[in-house]
Enzyme design. Structure first.
Site, short mmCIF file in Angstrom:
data_model
loop_
_atom_site.label_atom_id
_atom_site.label_comp_id
_atom_site.label_asym_id
_atom_site.label_seq_id
_atom_site.Cartn_x
_atom_site.Cartn_y
_atom_site.Cartn_z
CB SER A 141 -38.74 17.07 84.79
OG SER A 141 -38.92 18.35 84.24
CG ASP A 191 -37.90 24.29 83.55
OD1 ASP A 191 -38.02 25.52 83.42
OD2 ASP A 191 -38.86 23.55 83.82
#
Ligand code: ATP
Ligand code: MEV
Ligand code: MG
Length: 405
Positions: A141, A191
Site C-alpha cells: 500500500s 512504510d
C-alpha cells in the site's frame, strides 16, 4: 486556481516495498523501528493526453475507471479529519466496487483532488503495476501511495529534481503518508518513509528517518504465508488490547523499543563477524516475535514458518502487520547460499512462497526512458494504447523501469 506547467511526455514513477526487521506495531506508539527497502516495487505509468478525461487502471486488482477531471472538487486541507468527506469524493459519479479496489481508488481520488484538481491540468491515464504481493506485509500500500504521489506531483510540475532531491522526497513522503492515512487510519509513516527514501533505516514517528550503515550483510529470506490479512484491522486490534490493558501493553511496547535500539547497535557494531553479536541478533529476532505474539498479531502459519527455520538453526519473526502475510528469517553471516536454498525449499514444501531479498535498494524514482530509448518512443512502437501495453508487460520488463539495486 493554481495553473500548472505540464510536461507532456509519458513517464514512470516507481517505489519499493519494505521489510520491517524490528519494531512493527510498537512504531505506531512512537517507539523505534528498523526497516529497509526490498527489491520489489510498484510502477506507475503516466500518459498525459488532451481533454479532461482521467483514467485509473490497476490491473493487479481489477480496477479500470475513468472520470471527467473537472468534476472532482479540490480536496480541502484537513479533509482527513473527516473520513466521510473523503468517501464522498467517490460519490462523484465514479463507479468503484467494494474490496481492495475501492480503497486503492479512494487513495487515488484523494491525491488527485489534493494535487491535481483545479490546477487546469489536462487529462491523463495512469496505470499502476506492482511486483509486490498485495496485502502481505511488504508495504504494497505504501509503495502504491508513494508511486502515485510522485506521479501526480511530477505531472503537475511540483517537483524540482525528478523526485531525487531532498525537497522532492520530503514532499512525496508527506503526500504518500496522507494516502496511507486514507487507507489505514493511523499509520506510523514507516512504510511510506522506506518506500520514499529506500535503504536501511531507523524510524521513529514524527522524526526524519535516520539511515543506518550496517556493517553486516543484510541477508533475509522472506516467506509469504499467503494468508490474507488487513493491516487496518490488526492495528485496531492492538489498540483495543492497549485500551483494555494499558500497563501490560505499554510494557510490551517498551520491550519492543529495546529490541529495536539493541538491533541498531548490533547492525552498526564495528566487528560484523563477531559471533556474540550474531547470537544476540538471533535472540532478539525470537524475542521480538514473542512480543508480537503477545500482542495477538501472530498466526498459526507464521508459527509454522518459525518451526521450519528453527530446524536450520535460523530465527524468524513476522514482518509488517502480522495475522498471516509475511515472515522474515535472518540469514547468519557467512551462511552458504545452499543453507538459504535449503530452508527456502523446506518452506516451499509446506506451501509457502519464499523471496530471496536484498535489503536496502533505491527509494522513489522517476524515469522517462527505458534503456537508451524514451518511454514515449518505446510505447509508441508497441501499440496505440500505452496502458494496454503496460498492463500486459512481463514482470522482468517492468522491473527494468527502475534504477538497478
Ligand atoms: N498493485 C496494486 N495496485 C493497486 N492497489 C494496490 C496494489 N498493491 C496494494 N494496493 C493497495 O494496498 C492495499 C493493501 O494494503 P495493506 O496495507 O493491507 O497491505 P500491505 O501494504 O501489503 O502490507 P503492510 O501494510 O502490512 O506492509 C490494497 O487493498 C490496495 O488498496
Ligand atoms: C503494523 C505497522 O507497524 C506496520 C505495517 O507495515 C503499522 C504502521 O507502522 O503503520
Ligand atoms: Mg500497507
Amino acid at each position: 486556481m493554481v495553473v500548472v506547467q505540464q510536461d507532456r511526455r509519458p513517464f514512470v514513477a516507481s517505489a519499493p516495498g519494505k521489510v520491517i526487521m524490528f519494531g512493527e506495531h510498537a512504531v505506531v506508539y512512537g517507539k523505534s523501528a528498523i526497516a529497509g527497502s526490498v527489491d520489489m516495487r510498484a510502477y506507475a505509468l503516466v500518459v498525459p493526453h488532451s481533454g479532461h478525461a482521467v483514467r485509473l487502471v490497476l490491473p493487479d486488482i481489477g480496477v479500470d475507471i475513468a472520470f471527467d477531471g473537472r468534476r472532482l472538487p479540490r480536496v480541502q486541507p484537513g479533509a482527513l479529519a473527516h473520513p466521510g468527506d473523503v468517501e464522498a469524493l467517490l460519490a462523484e459519479g465514479i463507479d468503484v466496487p467494494d474490496g481492495p479496489g475501492r480503497m486503492a481508488a479512494l487513495v487515488f481520488v484523494y491525491l488527485y483532488g489534493s494535487l491535481v484538481a483545479d490546477t487546469g491540468a489536462q487529462g491523463f491515464s495512469i496505470c499502476v503495476r506492482s511486483l509486490l504481493p498485495v496485502g502481505a506485509g511488504l508495504g504494497s500500500s505504501a509503495a502504491y501511495s508513494v508511486a502515485l504521489s510522485a506521479a501526480l506531483l511530477q505531472l503537475t510540475g511540483q517537483l524540482h529534481g525528478d523526485g531525487a532531491s531532498e525537497g522532492d522526497r520530503r514532499l512525496i513522503n508527506g503526500w504518500a503518508f496522507q494516502g496511507e492515512q486514507v487507507a489505514h487510519g493511523t499509520p506510523s509513516g514507516i512504510d511510506n518513509s522506506v518506500a520514499t527514501y529506500g535503504g536501511f533505516l531507523e524510524y521513529t514517528k514524527g522524526r526524519d528517518p535516520a539511515p543506518l550503515q550496517s556493517t553486516r550483510a543484510l541477508r533475509v529470506v522472506i516467506t509469504n504465508t499467503n494468508v490474507p490479512k488487513s493491516t487496518k484491522a490488526l492495528v485496531a486490534g492492538v489498540r483495543a488490547l492497549r485500551d483494555a490493558h494499558p500497563a501490560i501493553v505499554d510494557s510490551i511496547l517498551d520491550a519492543i523499543h529495546s529490541v529495536s535500539t539493541t538491533a541498531a547497535e548490533l547492525f552498526q557494531a564495528p566487528d560484523a563477524d563477531d559471533s556474540d553479536a550474531e547470537q544476540r541478533l538471533h535472540d532478539i529476532v525470537r524475542v521480538n516475535h514473542g512480543l508480537l505474539m503477545a500482542l495477538g498479531v501472530s498466526h498459526p502459519s507464521l508459527e509454522r514458518v518459525r518451526d521450519i527455520a528453527a530446524r536450520y538453526r535460523m530465527a524468524s519473526k513476522l514482518t509488517g502487520a502480522g495475522g498471516g502475510g509475511c515472515a522474515l528469517t535472518l540469514v547468519p553471516s557467512g551462511a552458504p547460499k545452499s543453507a538459504t536454498a535449503e530452508v527456502a525449499a523446506a518452506m516451499a514444501a509446506d506451501g509457502f512462497e519464499c523471496y530471496d531479498t536484498v535489503v536496502g535498494g533505491a527509494g522513489v524514482s522517476i524515469t522517462y526512458a527505458v534503456g537508451a530509448e524514451s518511454i514515449e518512443a518505446w510505447i509508441g512502437k508497441q501499440s496505440s494504447d500505452p496502458v494496454a501495453v503496460f498492463a500486459a508487460l512481463p514482470a522482468a520488463t517492468i522491473a527494468s523501469l527502475a534504477p538497478s539495486q
